[in-house]
Scaffold this motif. Structure first.
Motif, short mmCIF file in Angstrom:
data_model
loop_
_atom_site.label_atom_id
_atom_site.label_comp_id
_atom_site.label_asym_id
_atom_site.label_seq_id
_atom_site.Cartn_x
_atom_site.Cartn_y
_atom_site.Cartn_z
N ASN A 1 -6.93 4.91 -2.05
CA ASN A 1 -6.36 4.61 -3.41
C ASN A 1 -7.46 5.12 -4.43
O ASN A 1 -6.80 5.85 -5.18
N LEU B 1 2.45 1.79 -3.42
CA LEU B 1 1.34 2.24 -4.34
C LEU B 1 0.98 4.01 -4.32
O LEU B 1 0.91 4.54 -5.00
N LEU B 2 0.94 4.24 -3.01
CA LEU B 2 0.84 5.57 -2.55
C LEU B 2 1.99 6.63 -2.89
O LEU B 2 1.81 7.63 -3.36
N HIS C 1 0.80 -1.24 -0.13
CA HIS C 1 0.06 0.01 -0.05
C HIS C 1 0.85 1.41 0.00
O HIS C 1 0.61 2.02 -0.71
N HIS D 1 -9.51 1.46 1.18
CA HIS D 1 -9.12 0.98 -0.10
C HIS D 1 -9.81 2.28 -1.00
O HIS D 1 -9.05 2.95 -1.82
#
Length: 468
Positions: free
Chosen positions: A350, A265-266, A262, A346
């Motif tokens: 995201n 991805l961020l 995570h 999420h």
């Protein structure tokens, strides 16, 4: 009107027999459930079972004064019927409803028959489909959806069909096991290649920063590109670790691996946003190189903000094992990620976060493209700056700002397998696209003609000053 009803049932088969008059004034309503079978439904009755609504048009078109209606509810698991070869979807409650009126086949209804299949909230990644059994499909028959229209509700699905036969609600997994495995193989290979090219890109940027260290704007641009490629490298590495180690890992290890994935991805999303902010400052505000410790401040945001978000998500226990399964509980994939209990995390961190980023970046992309085209048209750009090079700059910016990730929104329900393949391939190869873009633009350049659009900015400032 409908005459007396006769009900009968065997193991896995329940039948309702009706005599309906041709002069019936209302639609015939029948309720059914997998356990109780079919029975007549009063107009004022509101039950939780399924419902069949036979339009009176059916009976008025028949020649006989009274017609026999047969409604059957079958448990296909007990009976061993209606099994399609290579079927990927599951029949809701293993229940099939058959309807016959009279002795003739009825089709082409203007006022369709309506069947309401009741169910709770469907699992994530499941797509319902109204189907009927088509004996002519394949070697032994199969499910067909022609002539049926589906209306999905909160507590059930309404199927409106223009013919009478055996109906059911088929629950199709968005991804079957073979497709998921193929996608994982494509993504794994793409991530491996992308990691190699990310290293090449970072090394190339370091080489250019050393050669053109006096070009402050160029060095800042290259520094940004290095951080973005670094975040892409970490994201690909985290994915490979996740797909390789998620099976059989300890709960604590899986939480750490989910948080790491995570975080990467961020970081990737944040550096895409910072690339957009940098372009905005250069082209609109013309401030980029005049901010004290500019690149250091960008690094604090690019690597620090995701740390804060992941820290909060970890404190509330968002990370753990996430399983993707079919309706019959067949495992498709197991990942260390945000658990199903915390899907809201999420959607916010995201989907929502990236949605805001891509809107801003596409606005910046539009401004940069418009300015580049205007400068090309006015001749402000140097003569060796050919149209194909400007187009290459635009395509590179498109990848740099993360536009290929927009495909994620088009694969939300993962019902389009070609779109899933396109999303997987393009984003796995994002690092390669950026590497090729940087090499073509920067390698042939000298100090007077750098490829990061800084020469365009200088011309833009010259034009502005001359106009003042």
């Amino acid at each position: 009107s409908a005459g007396p009803a006769l009900r009968s049932g065997l193991a896995g088969l329940k039948v309702l027999l009706l005599n309906v008059s041709r002069a019936v004034t209302r639609d015939v309503l029948i309720t059914f459930s997998p356990t109780e079978g079919p029975r007549m439904l009063n107009i004022t009755e509101k039950g939780k079972a399924g419902k069949i609504q036979l339009p009176r048009e059916i009976f008025r078109s028949l020649s006989s004064e009274t017609v026999h209606v047969v409604v059957t509810v079958l448990n296909i698991q007990r009976l061993g019927m209606f099994e399609e070869v290579n079927q990927t979807g599951q029949v809701l409650d293993d229940t099939v409803v058959g309807i016959t009126v009279g002795e003739t086949s009825i089709s082409g209804l203007q006022d369709p028959v309506q069947l309401t299949f009741t169910h709770g909230q469907l699992p994530h990644g499941i797509t319902p489909q109204c189907v009927f059994w088509d004996p002519s499909k394949g070697m032994a028959g199969g499910w067909n959806s022609s002539g049926c229209v589906m209306q999905l509700g909160d507590k059930g699905t309404v199927c409106s069909c223009d013919h009478l036969t055996f109906f059911t609600l088929l629950l199709n997994p968005s991804l079957d096991r073979s497709t998921a495995q193929a996608l994982m193989a494509v993504a794994t290979a793409g991530c491996g290649v992308a990691m190699v090219f990310s290293i090449f890109t970072i090394a190339f940027c370091i080489f250019l920063r050393c050669r053109f260290r006096s070009e402050e704007t160029l060095c800042i641009n290259l520094g940004l590109h290095m951080n973005l490629m670094g975040s892409l490298f970490l994201l690909n590495l985290a994915f490979l670790l996740n797909s390789g180690l998620s099976s059989g890992t300890q709960p604590g290890t899986c939480k750490v691996l989910g948080g790491l994935t995570h975080y990467c991805l961020l970081c990737c999303f944040t550096w895409m946003a910072l690339e957009g902010c940098h372009l905005y400052l250069l082209f609109v505000k013309v401030l980029g190189t005049y901010i004290h410790h500019y690149l250091v401040k960008l690094c604090l945001v690019g690597w620090g903000f995701p740390t804060l978000v992941v820290g909060v998500a970890g404190v509330i226990g968002s990370y753990g094992e996430y399983s993707v399964q079919t309706m019959d509980h067949q495992l498709i994939a197991r990942l260390c990620w945000i658990t199903s209990k915390y899907l809201l995390v999420h959607y916010i961190t995201n989907c929502g976060y990236f949605g805001l980023i891509i809107l801003f970046n596409m606005a910046v992309f539009g401004v940069v493209t418009q300015k580049s085209c205007c400068l090309q048209g006015t001749g402000a750009v140097q003569g060796d700056r050919k149209a194909w090079k400007v187009a290459l700059v635009i395509v590179g910016l498109f990848c740099l700002l993360g536009a290929t990730w927009v495909l994620a929104f088009l694969t939300h329900d993962t019902s389009s397998v070609p779109m899933l393949y396109l999303f997987t391939i393009l984003n796995s190869l994002q690092g390669i696209f950026i590497f090729i873009w940087l090499v073509i633009l920067y390698y042939p350049k000298t100090k007077e003609t750098t490829g990061s659009l800084s020469h365009i900015i200088r011309h833009d400032k010259t034009i502005t000053v001359s106009q003042d």
